[in-house]
Every structure is written in structure tokens, then in C-alpha cells.
Design an enzyme around this catalytic site. Sequence first.
Site, PDB file in Angstrom:
ATOM      1  N   HIS A 282       0.707  -1.226   0.123  1.00 43.45           N
ATOM      2  CA  HIS A 282      -0.012   0.112  -0.050  1.00 43.45           C
ATOM      3  C   HIS A 282       0.840   1.342   0.038  1.00 43.45           C
ATOM      4  O   HIS A 282       0.461   2.281   0.645  1.00 43.45           O
ATOM      5  CB  HIS A 282      -0.882  -0.057   1.254  1.00 43.45           C
ATOM      6  CG  HIS A 282      -2.321   0.181   0.945  1.00 43.45           C
ATOM      7  ND1 HIS A 282      -3.529  -0.417   0.465  1.00 43.45           N
ATOM      8  CD2 HIS A 282      -2.904   1.754   0.665  1.00 43.45           C
ATOM      9  CE1 HIS A 282      -4.508   0.304   0.231  1.00 43.45           C
ATOM     10  NE2 HIS A 282      -4.310   1.516   0.343  1.00 43.45           N
ATOM     11  N   ARG A 285       1.377   3.118   3.016  1.00 43.24           N
ATOM     12  CA  ARG A 285       0.383   4.034   3.806  1.00 43.24           C
ATOM     13  C   ARG A 285      -0.352   3.409   4.990  1.00 43.24           C
ATOM     14  O   ARG A 285      -1.036   3.942   5.676  1.00 43.24           O
ATOM     15  CB  ARG A 285      -0.538   4.447   2.758  1.00 43.24           C
ATOM     16  CG  ARG A 285      -0.085   5.298   1.777  1.00 43.24           C
ATOM     17  CD  ARG A 285      -0.899   5.544   0.477  1.00 43.24           C
ATOM     18  NE  ARG A 285      -2.057   6.408   0.656  1.00 43.24           N
ATOM     19  CZ  ARG A 285      -2.155   7.722   1.033  1.00 43.24           C
ATOM     20  NH1 ARG A 285      -1.098   8.399   0.972  1.00 43.24           N
ATOM     21  NH2 ARG A 285      -3.441   8.195   0.984  1.00 43.24           N
TER      22      ARG A 285
END
Length: 380
Positions: A282, A285
Site C-alpha cells: 500500500h 500507507r
Amino acid sequence: MDFHAKYPAISDLRRAARKRIPHFVWEYLDSATGNERTLQRNRDKLDEVLFRPSVLHGEFTPDVSRSFLGQRFDLPFGIAPVGMSGLIWPGAEQMLAQAGAQLNIPYSMSTVATQTPEDVAPHLGEHAWFQMYPPRDTEIRLDMMARAKGAGFTTLIMTVDVPVASRRERQTRGGLTQPPKLTPRLALQAALCPVWLNGIRKTGMPRMKMMDGYAEKVQLDKTMRSSTAHVGYLLRTSPDWDYVRKLRAEWDGALIVKGISRPEDAQALEKEGVDALWVSNHAGRQFDGGPATIETLPAIKQATSLPLIVDSGFETGLDILRGIALGADFIMLGRPWHYALGALGPKGAAHMADILAKDLAANMGQLGTKTLSDVKHTLL
């Protein structure tokens, strides 16, 4: 204008975009979680992957096309889903959908986009992918899939690496809330970016239109919340293996599971009948204590026969070759497309793709590799 003279690299697009996107929006786009060590690790570990250049191959034009899930793409990379794209740059979802169609690459739309599948449908090409954060409510899940299918999305991406909201401290300090609200501080930042602001005036303040509609259906309170506890998080669930089985039974197209970082999960998902796996952290994040995706990719490649996508930190044509050499069948990028829109508006996506295509060809020329499949043989 010769964009290559002014913006020869994605880093140039990033610098230009930072000046044209308000600070609170930039912090949403560009930040990670924690101390952002995973964000940096993605970059550092990509840089450690080296090749052995080869000479005396004569003149040739490298083939940068790629087959994936039975489709032939003109380039080996595509457009990853990014939530609230239309906040980052007004009209982003439509612009990127059009770019995907024109470039013959996949465009992926997020569940938490600022547009609905129906809004984007007129702009889609034949390679439209819909990314779904698994909703808790069965009726909502079925309705989301039916709408995506009806709008022209042929591939479903189930994202599994967001079981809980991450903290994203830098994003929080930026002051973004959901739905977005221009406080005096944020309004001043917006005023310093007149092109962005004029676009927002035309489109209206962005919101998660699809998710807001379901919030009304279940009578969920939609008061202003932090950007890490928005309506999308409140409607979704942390899926389990039974959820994967249900989704596989309900969706009759290609199913990709995104957010894989362990070989044993890859093996188990292959047994469940998914069509491809997406190796991702991700982009740093969600969790700040994991490895870079380029580190986990080889072991996952050994563990499964499924096609593999990889993302997180890829910024150049050379990075794309690194991913393919270590086992990826396809590369997806998210942030860079939005740097391109921020820098150049509707013309940005095509220029960014051209940057990557030219960089791919230049590096393949140095390696003496005529096809992408040959690149793995030049690893150091």
C-alpha cells in the site's frame, strides 16, 4: 510544447505538481504512515536491484508490450486505484480512464473515488478494473459488483491489506477531513493554487459519491470525520477466507487479490481460485514495519503459479524492469499518474506514459534485451 524538455522524468512532474496542488491535498497524496520508513524502503530496495549491461547486439527496437490475464497491453504497466483521485486533481477519474483507453493499459477505479462507476463508464476502454474495499453488508457488496459490471468494469480487485484504518500522521497534520471542508487555513492553501481551485469550483467539493450513497441506505451518520476514519472505513469490513470464497462465487470475471506480502497467503489464494495476485504494501500507507515489495516478490513468485502484479515505489522504466526481472508479470503505479495530472492536467497521463516507455526502451537497449521476458537473464 516539448514536455520532455521541461519534464524529462516523473520527479520533474512531482516537483511541478507540488506547486499546483494545495498543501493539505498534497499531504494526502504524498504521505505514508508512521515515520515513512516503508515508503523509503520501497525506494532503497529498488535501487539495490542491479543488472549487467550487454553490448554488440546491433540495432533493434525493444518490444515493451505485455500479456496479462489473456489480454495484450501496449505497455507493461497500468493505472493503480487511488482513493479520492478527484480531490487530488479535479476530474482525475475521467482523465485517467480516458488515458487507460487511449494507451491500451488497465485503468483501476477505487471504491472511494469521487465519482461513481456510472460517472466514469463513458470514458472507459476495454481494460477497466474495479477495486473494492470489502463492504460489511452483503446487499451493498452485491450491488457494488453489479454496478461495476454494468458500467463496463471487467476485472475485480479485492484489496485485503486495509483491515483497519492506519494513522497517517502527516496526512492528519495536513488537516484534511472527510468529507473535505475548506477551513480558513485550507482555503488559503487552495487560493494559492488557482488552477486546482477553479477546477474544484466546476466539479464541486469532492466526496466519496458511491460510498456516500450506501451510507444513506444504511442511515450512517455522515458528519465530518478525520480523513483516516471516513465513510468508506465505516462501511467496510476486515475480510476473512470465507469472504474470499463468497466473492469468488459471486464475481464471474477475473478476480485479483491486492495486498499480498507472504508466500503462504499466495499459495492459499491460488487454491481458492483467484486469477491473479497483487504484491503490495500500500505504498507504505498502512504499515511502517514491513519489507519493500521488491524484497517479497521473488519468494511469492516461487510459491505460486498465478500471474503477479507488483506496486509500491515504482517510479521509472528501470524500476519496471526490476519488478519484471524479479518475477512480476505486470507493474501498477498510483501516485505518479497524479503527479502528472497535477503538473500538466489532461495532457499529463500521456506524457508520463511516454516517459516510462522511453526509459524502458533506453534501458533495454543497454541490457541488450529485445523482450521484457529476457530482462531476468541480465540480473546481477
